[in-house]
Design a protein around this motif. Structure first.
Motif, PDB file in Angstrom:
ATOM      1  N   ALA A 149      55.422  20.228  34.977  1.00  0.00           N
ATOM      2  CA  ALA A 149      54.711  20.333  33.707  1.00  0.00           C
ATOM      3  C   ALA A 149      55.059  19.138  32.835  1.00  0.00           C
ATOM      4  O   ALA A 149      56.206  18.660  32.840  1.00  0.00           O
ATOM      5  N   ASN A 150      54.051  18.657  32.100  1.00  0.00           N
ATOM      6  CA  ASN A 150      54.242  17.582  31.134  1.00  0.00           C
ATOM      7  C   ASN A 150      53.945  18.100  29.738  1.00  0.00           C
ATOM      8  O   ASN A 150      53.185  19.053  29.558  1.00  0.00           O
ATOM      9  N   ALA A 151      54.531  17.454  28.751  1.00  0.00           N
ATOM     10  CA  ALA A 151      54.187  17.699  27.350  1.00  0.00           C
ATOM     11  C   ALA A 151      53.753  16.368  26.754  1.00  0.00           C
ATOM     12  O   ALA A 151      54.439  15.354  26.915  1.00  0.00           O
ATOM     13  N   ARG A 152      52.587  16.386  26.098  1.00  0.00           N
ATOM     14  CA  ARG A 152      52.066  15.165  25.489  1.00  0.00           C
ATOM     15  C   ARG A 152      52.007  15.355  23.968  1.00  0.00           C
ATOM     16  O   ARG A 152      51.551  16.392  23.477  1.00  0.00           O
ATOM     17  N   PHE A 153      52.474  14.333  23.246  1.00  0.00           N
ATOM     18  CA  PHE A 153      52.552  14.401  21.791  1.00  0.00           C
ATOM     19  C   PHE A 153      51.609  13.367  21.169  1.00  0.00           C
ATOM     20  O   PHE A 153      51.623  12.189  21.575  1.00  0.00           O
ATOM     21  N   ASN A 154      50.819  13.839  20.195  1.00  0.00           N
ATOM     22  CA  ASN A 154      49.868  12.960  19.503  1.00  0.00           C
ATOM     23  C   ASN A 154      48.934  12.254  20.474  1.00  0.00           C
ATOM     24  O   ASN A 154      48.483  11.136  20.212  1.00  0.00           O
ATOM     25  N   LYS A 155      48.676  12.899  21.615  1.00  0.00           N
ATOM     26  CA  LYS A 155      47.783  12.382  22.656  1.00  0.00           C
ATOM     27  C   LYS A 155      48.211  11.011  23.168  1.00  0.00           C
ATOM     28  O   LYS A 155      47.413  10.270  23.742  1.00  0.00           O
ATOM     29  N   LYS A 156      49.482  10.675  23.001  1.00  0.00           N
ATOM     30  CA  LYS A 156      49.957   9.354  23.412  1.00  0.00           C
ATOM     31  C   LYS A 156      51.252   9.408  24.198  1.00  0.00           C
ATOM     32  O   LYS A 156      51.344   8.833  25.281  1.00  0.00           O
ATOM     33  N   TRP A 157      52.277  10.070  23.665  1.00  0.00           N
ATOM     34  CA  TRP A 157      53.594  10.050  24.302  1.00  0.00           C
ATOM     35  C   TRP A 157      53.755  11.249  25.222  1.00  0.00           C
ATOM     36  O   TRP A 157      53.398  12.373  24.863  1.00  0.00           O
ATOM     37  N   LEU A 158      54.323  11.016  26.390  1.00  0.00           N
ATOM     38  CA  LEU A 158      54.413  12.059  27.410  1.00  0.00           C
ATOM     39  C   LEU A 158      55.839  12.168  27.941  1.00  0.00           C
ATOM     40  O   LEU A 158      56.497  11.151  28.209  1.00  0.00           O
ATOM     41  N   VAL A 159      56.314  13.408  28.082  1.00  0.00           N
ATOM     42  CA  VAL A 159      57.566  13.692  28.783  1.00  0.00           C
ATOM     43  C   VAL A 159      57.270  14.811  29.778  1.00  0.00           C
ATOM     44  O   VAL A 159      56.398  15.655  29.543  1.00  0.00           O
ATOM     45  N   GLY A 160      57.971  14.811  30.890  1.00  0.00           N
ATOM     46  CA  GLY A 160      57.694  15.834  31.882  1.00  0.00           C
ATOM     47  C   GLY A 160      58.787  15.968  32.907  1.00  0.00           C
ATOM     48  O   GLY A 160      59.697  15.131  33.000  1.00  0.00           O
ATOM     49  N   VAL A 161      58.712  17.028  33.679  1.00  0.00           N
ATOM     50  CA  VAL A 161      59.651  17.256  34.764  1.00  0.00           C
ATOM     51  C   VAL A 161      58.898  17.917  35.915  1.00  0.00           C
ATOM     52  O   VAL A 161      57.972  18.715  35.697  1.00  0.00           O
TER      53      VAL A 161
END
Length: 201
Positions: A163-175
């Motif tokens: 799963a990934n999490a995207r912030f402000n439709k720009k920055w992404l973190v995931g595992v």
């Protein structure tokens, strides 16, 4: 896996006919990413061997539905893996092609999107070396490795879920986590956890 295969076939059929579903104008469909890939080689018998990897790559997503935020994502990455054991140093350079089915869920009243994904990984191991007591060995050479049982394979296929999490439709973190379907060497497969940082554009 079967559902993903169907969705993949549909997506590529749409692309070939020029009728792929439109992606939202606000959806950033390209992601440049960096990954940390702690991994282990797990044999059928005996203890596993942990090693470290880092990746860099670019992915692109295609919409596969006009009514659902459902996407197929693929791309190309380069991974460098290594570990040391007693007097030996192992290094491997690989090209990897992920193929993922994604669903983008927008958290109401926020700028955060949660993106679960499931897919396949194709890896081409281009360079693999071991240095032991000052001598270099090619991990893909039967003579260097002492026969077929210990020779590493250049091509592998595996699976992943994450799963990934995207912030402000720009920055992404995931595992994500995945293992190989095919063996890296006889009766041994690679298990990988991937921690991702990315920028979407």
């Amino acid at each position: 896996m079967a559902a993903m295969a169907v969705m993949t076939s549909t997506a590529f059929a749409q692309l070939m006919t020029g009728k792929s579903a439109a992606i939202s104008k606000e959806f950033k469909n390209k992601t440049f990413y960096l990954q940390w890939n702690p991994s282990s080689i797990v044999p059928d018998k005996g203890s596993s061997q942990s090693f470290t990897g880092f990746s860099i790559g670019l992915n692109k997503a295609w919409g596969v539905s006009s009514s659902l935020p459902l996407y197929i994502e693929s791309g190309l990455g380069i991974q460098f893996s290594f570990y040391s054991e007693d007097d030996a140093d192992y290094k491997m350079l690989s090209a990897k092609i992920p193929l993922s089915l994604q669903y983008v869920y927008e958290i109401p009243n926020s700028s955060v999107e949660i993106i679960p994904n499931l897919g396949l990984d194709f890896r081409i191991n281009a360079v693999g070396t071991a240095e032991y007591n000052g001598k270099d060995y090619n991990l893909f050479d039967k003579d260097d490795m002492g026969g077929d049982d210990y020779t590493w394979n250049r091509f592998q296929v595996g699976w992943h879920i994450g799963a990934n999490a995207r912030f402000n439709k720009k920055w992404l973190v995931g595992v994500s986590y995945g293992t190989d379907f095919s063996e890296i060497a006889k009766k041994a497969k690679i298990h990988t956890t991937s921690v991702t940082l990315g920028v979407c554009f």
